[in-house]
Design a protein around this motif. Structure first.
Motif, PDB file in Angstrom:
ATOM      1  N   GLY A 281      40.116  35.449  19.080  1.00  0.00           N
ATOM      2  CA  GLY A 281      38.925  36.175  18.663  1.00  0.00           C
ATOM      3  C   GLY A 281      37.788  35.292  18.188  1.00  0.00           C
ATOM      4  N   GLY A 282      37.970  33.987  18.198  1.00  0.00           N
ATOM      5  CA  GLY A 282      36.921  33.073  17.787  1.00  0.00           C
ATOM      6  C   GLY A 282      37.135  32.562  16.372  1.00  0.00           C
ATOM      7  N   ILE A 283      36.733  31.334  16.149  1.00  0.00           N
ATOM      8  CA  ILE A 283      37.021  30.641  14.904  1.00  0.00           C
ATOM      9  C   ILE A 283      36.332  31.274  13.693  1.00  0.00           C
ATOM     10  CG2 ILE A 283      35.245  28.901  15.333  1.00  0.00           C
ATOM     11  CD1 ILE A 283      37.094  26.860  14.006  1.00  0.00           C
ATOM     12  N   LEU A 284      35.050  31.561  13.804  1.00  0.00           N
ATOM     13  CA  LEU A 284      34.328  32.133  12.661  1.00  0.00           C
ATOM     14  C   LEU A 284      34.789  33.557  12.378  1.00  0.00           C
ATOM     15  CD1 LEU A 284      32.233  31.788  10.459  1.00  0.00           C
ATOM     16  CD2 LEU A 284      30.505  32.585  12.075  1.00  0.00           C
ATOM     17  N   SER A 285      34.971  34.325  13.414  1.00  0.00           N
ATOM     18  CA  SER A 285      35.435  35.698  13.243  1.00  0.00           C
ATOM     19  C   SER A 285      36.813  35.743  12.587  1.00  0.00           C
ATOM     20  CB  SER A 285      35.477  36.409  14.598  1.00  0.00           C
ATOM     21  OG  SER A 285      35.930  37.726  14.445  1.00  0.00           O
ATOM     22  N   ALA A 286      37.711  34.873  13.037  1.00  0.00           N
ATOM     23  CA  ALA A 286      39.057  34.833  12.460  1.00  0.00           C
ATOM     24  C   ALA A 286      38.999  34.431  10.993  1.00  0.00           C
ATOM     25  CB  ALA A 286      39.936  33.857  13.241  1.00  0.00           C
ATOM     26  N   LEU A 287      38.181  33.428  10.688  1.00  0.00           N
ATOM     27  CA  LEU A 287      38.078  32.972   9.308  1.00  0.00           C
ATOM     28  C   LEU A 287      37.531  34.064   8.398  1.00  0.00           C
ATOM     29  CD1 LEU A 287      38.392  30.522   7.400  1.00  0.00           C
ATOM     30  CD2 LEU A 287      35.979  30.059   7.826  1.00  0.00           C
ATOM     31  N   MET A 288      36.463  34.710   8.820  1.00  0.00           N
ATOM     32  CA  MET A 288      35.843  35.728   7.968  1.00  0.00           C
ATOM     33  C   MET A 288      36.708  36.977   7.851  1.00  0.00           C
ATOM     34  SD  MET A 288      33.511  33.938   6.869  1.00  0.00           S
ATOM     35  CE  MET A 288      32.815  35.130   5.759  1.00  0.00           C
ATOM     36  N   THR A 289      37.462  37.306   8.881  1.00  0.00           N
ATOM     37  CA  THR A 289      38.393  38.431   8.793  1.00  0.00           C
ATOM     38  C   THR A 289      39.499  38.116   7.787  1.00  0.00           C
ATOM     39  OG1 THR A 289      37.919  39.100  11.061  1.00  0.00           O
ATOM     40  CG2 THR A 289      39.947  39.936  10.083  1.00  0.00           C
ATOM     41  N   ALA A 290      40.008  36.880   7.834  1.00  0.00           N
ATOM     42  CA  ALA A 290      41.029  36.467   6.865  1.00  0.00           C
ATOM     43  C   ALA A 290      40.482  36.499   5.444  1.00  0.00           C
ATOM     44  CB  ALA A 290      41.540  35.066   7.212  1.00  0.00           C
ATOM     45  N   VAL A 291      39.248  36.037   5.262  1.00  0.00           N
ATOM     46  CA  VAL A 291      38.604  36.071   3.936  1.00  0.00           C
ATOM     47  C   VAL A 291      38.479  37.511   3.458  1.00  0.00           C
ATOM     48  CG1 VAL A 291      36.414  35.669   2.724  1.00  0.00           C
ATOM     49  CG2 VAL A 291      37.410  33.866   4.147  1.00  0.00           C
ATOM     50  N   GLY A 292      38.090  38.411   4.347  1.00  0.00           N
ATOM     51  CA  GLY A 292      37.972  39.823   3.993  1.00  0.00           C
ATOM     52  C   GLY A 292      39.306  40.420   3.585  1.00  0.00           C
ATOM     53  N   MET A 293      40.360  40.025   4.273  1.00  0.00           N
ATOM     54  CA  MET A 293      41.699  40.520   3.916  1.00  0.00           C
ATOM     55  C   MET A 293      42.102  40.012   2.533  1.00  0.00           C
ATOM     56  SD  MET A 293      43.603  40.073   7.602  1.00  0.00           S
ATOM     57  CE  MET A 293      45.223  40.609   7.030  1.00  0.00           C
ATOM     58  N   LEU A 294      41.781  38.762   2.233  1.00  0.00           N
ATOM     59  CA  LEU A 294      42.133  38.194   0.936  1.00  0.00           C
ATOM     60  C   LEU A 294      41.288  38.797  -0.186  1.00  0.00           C
ATOM     61  CD1 LEU A 294      42.707  34.514   2.044  1.00  0.00           C
ATOM     62  CD2 LEU A 294      44.434  36.114   1.210  1.00  0.00           C
ATOM     63  N   LYS A 295      40.072  39.205   0.138  1.00  0.00           N
ATOM     64  CA  LYS A 295      39.220  39.846  -0.871  1.00  0.00           C
ATOM     65  C   LYS A 295      39.891  41.107  -1.413  1.00  0.00           C
ATOM     66  CE  LYS A 295      34.782  41.788  -1.853  1.00  0.00           C
ATOM     67  NZ  LYS A 295      33.429  42.038  -1.540  1.00  0.00           N
ATOM     68  N   GLU A 296      40.591  41.809  -0.559  1.00  0.00           N
ATOM     69  CA  GLU A 296      41.311  43.019  -0.972  1.00  0.00           C
ATOM     70  C   GLU A 296      42.434  42.709  -1.956  1.00  0.00           C
ATOM     71  OE1 GLU A 296      42.587  45.164   2.479  1.00  0.00           O
ATOM     72  OE2 GLU A 296      40.590  45.122   3.379  1.00  0.00           O
ATOM     73  N   HIS A 297      42.805  41.431  -2.057  1.00  0.00           N
ATOM     74  CA  HIS A 297      43.871  41.010  -2.971  1.00  0.00           C
ATOM     75  C   HIS A 297      43.332  40.190  -4.141  1.00  0.00           C
ATOM     76  CE1 HIS A 297      47.066  42.478  -0.353  1.00  0.00           C
ATOM     77  NE2 HIS A 297      46.306  42.059   0.640  1.00  0.00           N
TER      78      HIS A 297
END
Length: 75
Positions: free
Chosen positions: A35-51
């Motif tokens: 899915g692309g490097i920036l998209s993957a990174l920001m999606t992971a960051v968003g998931m961690l924000k929920e925690h």
């Protein structure tokens, strides 16, 4: 325990933030991430924000090879 985690592990649900003892975390995304490097990174960051994690900074830490690292802290 290491202070960094690969974004792919976060996206796959393989990183348990409850077991992580440190107040700061580096999330690393390399070329070849689905899915692309920036998209993957920001999606992971968003998931961690929920925690309870907060994004502090993003940098290219790969030198001549594109590698993005997001630096987070516990909110």
């Amino acid at each position: 325990m290491n202070h960094e985690v690969d974004a792919a592990r976060v996206l796959a649900g393989q990183f348990d933030t409850r077991a992580y003892p440190f107040p700061y975390l580096a999330v690393i995304a390399n070329l070849g991430v689905s899915g692309g490097i920036l998209s993957a990174l920001m999606t992971a960051v968003g998931m961690l924000k929920e925690h309870g994690w907060e994004l502090v900074s993003v940098a290219n830490t790969g030198g001549t090879v594109l590698q993005l690292t997001a630096f987070l802290k516990r909110a």
